[in-house]
Scaffold this active site. Structure first.
Site, short mmCIF file in Angstrom:
data_model
loop_
_atom_site.label_atom_id
_atom_site.label_comp_id
_atom_site.label_asym_id
_atom_site.label_seq_id
_atom_site.Cartn_x
_atom_site.Cartn_y
_atom_site.Cartn_z
N CYS A 341 0.55 -1.55 0.10
CA CYS A 341 -0.11 -0.08 -0.51
C CYS A 341 0.88 1.20 -0.24
CB CYS A 341 -0.89 0.58 1.03
SG CYS A 341 -2.13 1.24 0.87
N HIS A 445 -3.28 -5.82 0.65
CA HIS A 445 -3.57 -5.73 2.71
C HIS A 445 -3.89 -7.01 2.84
CE1 HIS A 445 -2.25 -1.79 4.09
NE2 HIS A 445 -3.15 -1.12 3.12
#
Length: 501
Positions: A341, A445
């Protein structure tokens, strides 16, 4: 039958509210109750994507799992995600609405915010009350914070609004447990004191008989019962609300594969790394870049840059502390590097924030290790992802979730495309891998939650051991049941249930 509500408040942050609610959720769910978790307002950087396409605190997602439910935005209607020491993004019913400075929370804007937030909280509570037999509510911090009591929505303000009983939990491991409980009680109003129906003492080590005189005094002094003393549960590794939770591994004489995760001031979703910490052959550690020397990375096999709530500021800190040079040295020595991310964005050529989404208009040069550029945009990407990851020659099962404001573009054509296939078979914007195969970035994630995916990533990074990744889902279930068993053994469950059922 009307829905029953019980609220768990704590004498301080990390007193055990999240764990107690999760454990009680599992106890009641195992007993056949239709139970759901609820937290009016949460401040945390660990979050989860819900089945209705929103975002809530990771702790409430854990508590939902304890109930046998899929996470829903009503379980945590208000989420505050700090972007700096004084500024937080405000997420209402799963969607980012605005960002407020700390000073604004206490001015006219703050008054308006709290009125709207309380309305959202009560709407969610009302909807859940129609669906479930009982709700277990987690407070935030302490109800006795004098400067936060006006128009409170997170603790007693909510409890009084819905007229529910409260249990107060305190952490004895920190010391001063009787002062914590009596002091908190003394700082509440008479109506709030009456609302507290009992105490739970958490994280006790030692001989309980030595504590009993204090428990007797506490009950006599306050007129309120101690509902139980919960023992310290060593190596209870569950999804953390925000803090980095230590996990002690058994010592080993054989060398382990060394994984280091760099921690910056606004690290988010560090729960990504729980499966790595559980791996039998991994020497894992978090590296605080603000307080560690950069030579601490020497000898690492795999470095990981985690997510960030303020990517450009965290990247600046990383460079200021010399860790950009340490990363370059790590790669020269043949180590592997991964970014997730915000960490993926840092690996690119540039991060542009033309609208000041995070903390101000501007642009930052990345670490220039992947041929990608990122632009931050107002609309946040929120998605649960399942599919297949092609990192090597074979595709493996993968699942996870995306939470990011950035839109990342790959420049040119990669020699080694990285594909993440969703359940429909279409390619998703997962990330990319460098032509020399040393640097890998992804928006996903939870990429390590699937054992096959973790094994694939570790294989890419050079791990050649025989140990296999554990299933995080199976581990979580064992830990929740262990927690529930402990609560049933050490709490007066009949008395506790009588308070609200």
């Amino acid at each position: 039958m009307a829905c029953a509500t019980l609220m768990i408040q704590g004498t301080a942050s990390d007193a055990g509210k999240t764990t107690l609610v999760a454990g009680l959720c599992r106890v009641l769910a195992r007993s056949g109750f239709a139970v759901a978790p609820f937290k009016p307002q949460n401040m945390a950087l660990n979050s989860a994507v819900t089945e209705d396409g929103g975002e809530i605190g990771r702790a409430q997602a854990l508590q939902a799992i304890a109930c046998g439910l899929k996470p829903h935005t009503d379980f945590n209607p208000i989420l505050l995600k700090p972007g700096s020491d004084t500024r937080a993004q405000v997420i209402v019913h799963g969607k980012a609405m605005t960002a407020l400075e700390a000073s604004e929370f206490f001015g006219p804007a703050g008054k308006n915010y709290k009125a709207l937030a309380m309305q959202a909280v009560l709407e969610s509570h009302a909807r859940l009350s129609k669906q479930y037999q009982c709700l277990l509510v987690e407070g935030a911090g302490s109800p006795a914070e004098i400067n936060l009591r006006e128009n409170d929505i997170a603790n007693m303000g909510f409890a009084e609004a819905v007229d529910c009983p409260v249990i107060l939990v305190a952490d004895i491991d920190k010391g001063g447990v009787f002062a914590q409980l009596v002091g908190t009680l003394a700082l509440l109003s008479e109506s709030e004191q009456a609302r507290i129906k009992g105490f739970v003492i958490n994280r006790f080590r030692g001989d309980l008989s030595l504590l009993k005189p204090g428990l007797d005094w506490l009950e006599a002094h306050t007129g309120k019962p101690v509902l139980g003393v919960v023992p310290y549960l060593h190596n209870l590794l569950l999804d953390a609300e925000d803090a980095l939770v230590p996990y002690a591994r058994q010592s080993s004489s054989k060398p382990r594969f060394r994984v280091r995760v760099l921690v910056y001031p606004r690290t988010s979703n560090h729960t990504d790394f729980d499966p790595i910490r559980l791996h039998p052959d991994i020497d894992f550690d978090y590296i605080d870049i603000q307080n560690a020397a950069d030579d601490v990375l020497i000898g690492a096999d795999l470095l990981i840059l985690p997510g960030s709530k303020n990517v450009r500021a965290d990247l600046a800190t990383l460079k200021d502390k010399g860790f950009d040079k340490a990363i370059a040295r790590h790669l020269r020595y043949g180590g592997k590097l991964m970014g997730i991310c915000g960490g993926y964005q840092m690996l690119g050529l540039e991060i542009d924030d033309p609208l000041g989404i995070e903390e101000g208009v501007g642009s930052s040069e990345g670490l220039e290790l992947l041929p990608v550029i990122t632009e931050l945009k107002p609309a946040k990407v929120l998605a649960n992802v399942t599919g297949e990851l092609t990192l090597g020659s074979e595709a493996v099962a993968v699942k996870g979730y995306e939470i990011h404001c950035g839109r990342t573009s790959v420049l040119g054509k990669l020699k080694r495309p990285l594909w993440l296939l969703d359940e429909r078979g279409a390619s998703a914007d997962a990330g990319c891998i460098s032509d020399d195969y040393q640097v890998f970035g992804t928006y996903l994630h939870g990429i390590f939650d699937t054992p096959e995916a973790l094994d694939a990533v570790l294989g890419w990074a050079g791990y050649r051991g025989e140990g296999k990744a554990v299933s995080l889902d199976e581990h979580r279930e064992r830990q929740l049941n262990r927690l529930a068993d402990t609560l049933e053994a050490h709490l007066d469950m009949d008395k506790l249930k009588s308070l609200f059922l």
